[in-house]
Design an enzyme around this catalytic site. Structure first.
Site, PDB file in Angstrom:
ATOM      1  N   TYR A 144     -34.417  40.200 -27.010  1.00  8.27           N
ATOM      2  CA  TYR A 144     -35.846  40.041 -27.301  1.00  8.27           C
ATOM      3  C   TYR A 144     -35.995  38.949 -28.350  1.00  8.27           C
ATOM      4  O   TYR A 144     -35.310  38.990 -29.379  1.00  8.27           O
ATOM      5  CB  TYR A 144     -36.416  41.358 -27.815  1.00  8.27           C
ATOM      6  CG  TYR A 144     -37.886  41.328 -28.174  1.00  8.27           C
ATOM      7  CD1 TYR A 144     -38.299  41.392 -29.496  1.00  8.27           C
ATOM      8  CD2 TYR A 144     -38.858  41.243 -27.187  1.00  8.27           C
ATOM      9  CE1 TYR A 144     -39.655  41.374 -29.822  1.00  8.27           C
ATOM     10  CE2 TYR A 144     -40.222  41.232 -27.513  1.00  8.27           C
ATOM     11  CZ  TYR A 144     -40.605  41.289 -28.835  1.00  8.27           C
ATOM     12  OH  TYR A 144     -41.946  41.278 -29.163  1.00  8.27           O
ATOM     13  N   ASP A 239     -30.763  33.469 -32.312  1.00  9.41           N
ATOM     14  CA  ASP A 239     -31.936  34.176 -32.827  1.00  9.41           C
ATOM     15  C   ASP A 239     -31.427  35.182 -33.864  1.00  9.41           C
ATOM     16  O   ASP A 239     -30.962  36.267 -33.514  1.00  9.41           O
ATOM     17  CB  ASP A 239     -32.668  34.871 -31.667  1.00  9.41           C
ATOM     18  CG  ASP A 239     -33.798  35.748 -32.177  1.00  9.41           C
ATOM     19  OD1 ASP A 239     -34.556  36.284 -31.339  1.00  9.41           O
ATOM     20  OD2 ASP A 239     -33.933  35.916 -33.403  1.00  9.41           O
ATOM     21  N   LYS A 267     -38.160  38.768 -40.490  1.00 13.35           N
ATOM     22  CA  LYS A 267     -37.799  40.023 -41.168  1.00 13.35           C
ATOM     23  C   LYS A 267     -37.348  39.824 -42.617  1.00 13.35           C
ATOM     24  O   LYS A 267     -38.149  39.533 -43.489  1.00 13.35           O
ATOM     25  CB  LYS A 267     -36.770  40.766 -40.322  1.00 13.35           C
ATOM     26  CG  LYS A 267     -37.321  41.107 -38.914  1.00 13.35           C
ATOM     27  CD  LYS A 267     -36.319  41.832 -38.063  1.00 13.35           C
ATOM     28  CE  LYS A 267     -36.765  41.917 -36.624  1.00 13.35           C
ATOM     29  NZ  LYS A 267     -37.755  42.984 -36.387  1.00 13.35           N
TER      30      LYS A 267
HETATM   31  P1  KE4 Z   1     -41.657  39.223 -34.707  1.00 10.49           P
HETATM   32  O1  KE4 Z   1     -42.580  38.270 -33.968  1.00 10.49           O
HETATM   33  O2  KE4 Z   1     -41.876  40.655 -34.302  1.00 10.49           O
HETATM   34  O3  KE4 Z   1     -41.666  39.015 -36.217  1.00 10.49           O
HETATM   35  O4  KE4 Z   1     -40.142  38.854 -34.281  1.00 10.49           O
HETATM   36  C1  KE4 Z   1     -39.800  38.867 -32.918  1.00 10.49           C
HETATM   37  C2  KE4 Z   1     -38.313  39.070 -32.797  1.00 10.49           C
HETATM   38  C3  KE4 Z   1     -37.514  37.978 -32.497  1.00 10.49           C
HETATM   39  N1  KE4 Z   1     -36.167  38.111 -32.396  1.00 10.49           N
HETATM   40  C4  KE4 Z   1     -35.566  39.313 -32.588  1.00 10.49           C
HETATM   41  C5  KE4 Z   1     -34.079  39.405 -32.464  1.00 10.49           C
HETATM   42  C6  KE4 Z   1     -36.349  40.460 -32.892  1.00 10.49           C
HETATM   43  O5  KE4 Z   1     -35.734  41.649 -33.063  1.00 10.49           O
HETATM   44  C7  KE4 Z   1     -37.740  40.338 -33.010  1.00 10.49           C
HETATM   45  C8  KE4 Z   1     -38.630  41.528 -33.322  1.00 10.49           C
HETATM   46  N2  KE4 Z   1     -37.975  42.787 -33.391  1.00 10.49           N
HETATM   47  C9  KE4 Z   1     -38.784  43.945 -33.062  1.00 10.49           C
HETATM   48  C10 KE4 Z   1     -37.881  45.171 -33.150  1.00 10.49           C
HETATM   49  N3  KE4 Z   1     -36.935  45.198 -32.099  1.00 10.49           N
HETATM   50  C11 KE4 Z   1     -39.987  44.051 -33.924  1.00 10.49           C
HETATM   51  C12 KE4 Z   1     -40.681  45.393 -33.863  1.00 10.49           C
HETATM   52  C13 KE4 Z   1     -41.972  45.291 -33.100  1.00 10.49           C
HETATM   53  O6  KE4 Z   1     -42.038  44.623 -32.053  1.00 10.49           O
HETATM   54  O7  KE4 Z   1     -42.931  45.940 -33.588  1.00 10.49           O
END
Ligand code: KE4
Length: 428
Positions: A144, A239, A267
Site C-alpha cells: 500500500y 516506500d 508517519k
Molecule cells: P498516508 O497518506 O496515510 O499518510 O500514507 C500512505 C501510506 C503510504 N505507504 C505506506 C507503506 C503506508 O503504510 C501508508 C499508510 N499506512 C496506513 C496503515 N497501513 C495508514 C492508516 C490509514 O489508512 O488510516
C-alpha cells in the site's frame, strides 16, 4: 469494557462523516463491532471516551514511536504555534529538518516535504516518470502506497480489508500503467520487465511490507530488485512511510543494506502531525519544480508546526540510538512471549517481525506475500482482536496491518499483553 460513549459518538459521527471515520481502517469493518473513540493518549496508553485504558499497539499507525504526548514534541508545537501556524513562505525550520533527514538517511542529497505518505509516494512516482521519460510502474500485490489512483491496484491495508483492491473511480487508463508483481518473487518482476521493455519508470515497494501484516523481504529479494533496476535503467523507489526512522535512523536502507533511488517518508517524520516527504540524489531531485519540469506543490507543505513536531521527534531519534535497541529488545520479548503462549494451543499461527514491526498471522503457511497473507484465518483474528481489546490491549483492527511498538511500552505492559493473549486464546 464499556463503550457506551464511543457508541454514541460513532452514531453522531456517521450522520456527517462517511462511515463515521476519516480513514476507513478505523471503522472496525475488518473486525466487526464499533470503533473505539479516543479521548486522549499518553506514553504507551490510549484513554477512550468511556474511561478505559488501552495498551496501544498501533501508535497512530506508526508515528508515535516514542509514545504518545512525547513532551519535547508537544513543547515544540506549542512554542511554534505562538508564532503563527502557517505562512506559505519559506522558513528556517524546513532547512533544519531537511538537513537532519539528509544526514540520517543513506543515499539522499535533497528532500521535498509534503503532507502525507500518499502525497509523497504519488509525487515520487511522478518524479520517476519525469526523470526517466517512461510511463509504467511496477508495484506489488498487497503493498500500500496511499490512495492515489496509480496505487489502488491490489493495494494492501484498508483497500484489502474492504475487498475492493481495484477501487471504483480508478480509470482503465491509469490502471494500465500499473503492473502488478508478487512480493518476494523476483521472477514475477523479471517477467513484467521483459513484457514491457524500456517502458518502466520505476519499481515501488515497501522494503519491509506492513500492509499485508508484517512481511519482511526474503534473502536476496531486495538485492535482486536493485540489480534488475540497474540492468534495465529503472528507478528503485522504497516506500519507507512505515519503516523510515522506525527500523533505524536510516530506515530499511540502513538495516537491509540496500540503497534505493528515491525514498518516501511519512508517519514518524512528522512526529504525529501531517507530514510526508520524498528524497533522492541531487540529479533526480533537481528535476522538481521550480528547478526542473516535474511539477509538485502544496499550500501547507513544510508547515512550521508540523516541521517543529518532526524536528523534535527526529532529533531525539538521531541523538539517542538506544531507542532502536530498546525497541528491538522489547519487540523480541513480545515475539518470544506470544510464541510461547500460542504454541500451547492448536490454532495455526506464524509470527513475522523485523525491528519494532510485528504481526501474528493465524496461518500454518509461511506468510511471504499477499496470497499467503490472505490465507490467514480472518474469523479467528476478529475474535482475537476483540478478546485482546476486552483485556485492554489495542491491536490494529485488521489482519492486514502490522503492529507497531512504541518505546514507552514497559515490560509490564508486554507481560500484560502476553498474559492477555493466553487468556483470550484459551477461550477461543
Ligand atoms: P498516508 O497518506 O496515510 O499518510 O500514507 C500512505 C501510506 C503510504 N505507504 C505506506 C507503506 C503506508 O503504510 C501508508 C499508510 N499506512 C496506513 C496503515 N497501513 C495508514 C492508516 C490509514 O489508512 O488510516
Amino acid at each position: 469494557m464499556i463503550y457506551k460513549r464511543s457508541s454514541a459518538l460513532f452514531r453522531d459521527a456517521q450522520k456527517v462523516i462517511p462511515g463515521g471515520v476519516n480513514s476507513p481502517v478505523r471503522a472496525f469493518k475488518a473486525v466487526g463491532g464499533e470503533p473505539v473513540f479516543v479521548e486522549r493518549a499518553e506514553g504507551a496508553y490510549l484513554y477512550d471516551e468511556d474511561g478505559n485504558r488501552l495498551v496501544d499497539y498501533i501508535a497512530s499507525w506508526g508515528p508515535m514511536i516514542l509514545g504518545h504526548a512525547y513532551k519535547p514534541v508537544i513543547d515544540a508545537v506549542i512554542n511554534k504555534a505562538k508564532k503563527g501556524t502557517s505562512f506559505g513562505m519559506p522558513t528556517e525550520i524546513e532547512t533544519k529538518i531537511a538537513e537532519l533527514t539528509v544526514s540520517m538517511v543513506p543515499g539522499i542529497d535533497k528532500i521535498r516535504f509534503v503532507n502525507s505518505g500518499t502525497e509523497a509516494c504519488m509525487s515520487a512516482v511522478r518524479l520517476a516518470r519525469g526523470f526517466t521519460g517512461k510511463e509504467k510502474i511496477i508495484k506489488f500485490a498487497g503493498c500500500y502506497h496511499g490512495h492515489s489512483d496509480s496505487f489502488l491496484i491490489e493495494a494492501g491495508s484498508g483497500a484489502v480489508t474492504f475487498g475492493v483492491p481495484n477501487s471504483p473511480g480508478v480509470t482503465q487508463g491509469t490502471a494500465k500503467d500499473t503492473l502488478l508483481a508478487k512480493y518476494n518473487d523476483l521472477d514475477s518482476v523479471s517477467e513484467l520487465i521483459s513484457e514491457n521493455k524500456d517502458e518502466i519508470a520505476c519499481i515501488i515497494l515497501e522494503p519491509v511490507a506492513g500492509n499485508m501484516g508484517c512481511i519482511p523481504p526474503v534473502e536476496g529479494f531486495l538485492q535482486g530488485l536493485r540489480k534488475l533496476c540497474d540492468d534495465h535503467d529503472i528507478l528503485l523507489v522504497f516506500d519507507e512511510v512505515m519503516t523510515g526512522f522506525r527500523l533505524a535512523r536510516g530506515g530499511a536502507q540502513e538495516v537491509l543494506g540496500i540503497e534505493a533511488d528515491i525514498v518516501t517518508f511519512g508517519k514518524v517524520i512528522g512526529g504525529g502531525l501531517p507530514v510526508g516527504a520524498f528524497a533522492a540524489r541531487e540529479e533526480i531531485m533537481n528535476h522538481l519544480a521550480p528547478l526542473g519540469p516535474v511539477y509538485q506543490a502544496g499550500t501547507l507543505s513544510g508547515n512550521p508546526l508540523a516541521m517543529a513536531a518532526g524536528l523534535a521527534m527526529l532529533t531525539k531519534l538521531n541523538d539517542s540510538g538506544e531507542v532502536y535497541s530498546s525497541l528491538e529488545e522489547k519487540t523480541a520479548y513480545l515475539h518470544k512471549g506470544l510464541d510461547a503462549v500460542l504454541s500451547k494451543y492448536s490454532i495455526p499461527y506464524t509470527i513475522n517481525r523485523l525491528g519494532s514491526m510485528i504481526s501474528v498471522h493465524f496461518s500454518d503457511e509461511p506468510v511471504v506475500d499477499f496470497a499467503s497473507a490472505a490465507l490467514g484465518n480472518n474469523d479467528y483474528f476478529k475474535a482475537f482482536f476483540h478478546g485482546m481489546l476486552s483485556e485492554g490491549v489495542y491491536l490494529p483492527p485488521s489482519a492486514f496491518e502490522s503492529w507497531f511498538l512504541n518505546d514507552a511500552l514497559s515490560y509490564e505492559d508486554l507481560d500484560h499483553t502476553i498474559a492477555a493473549c493466553d487468556g483470550v486464546v484459551k477461550t477461543l
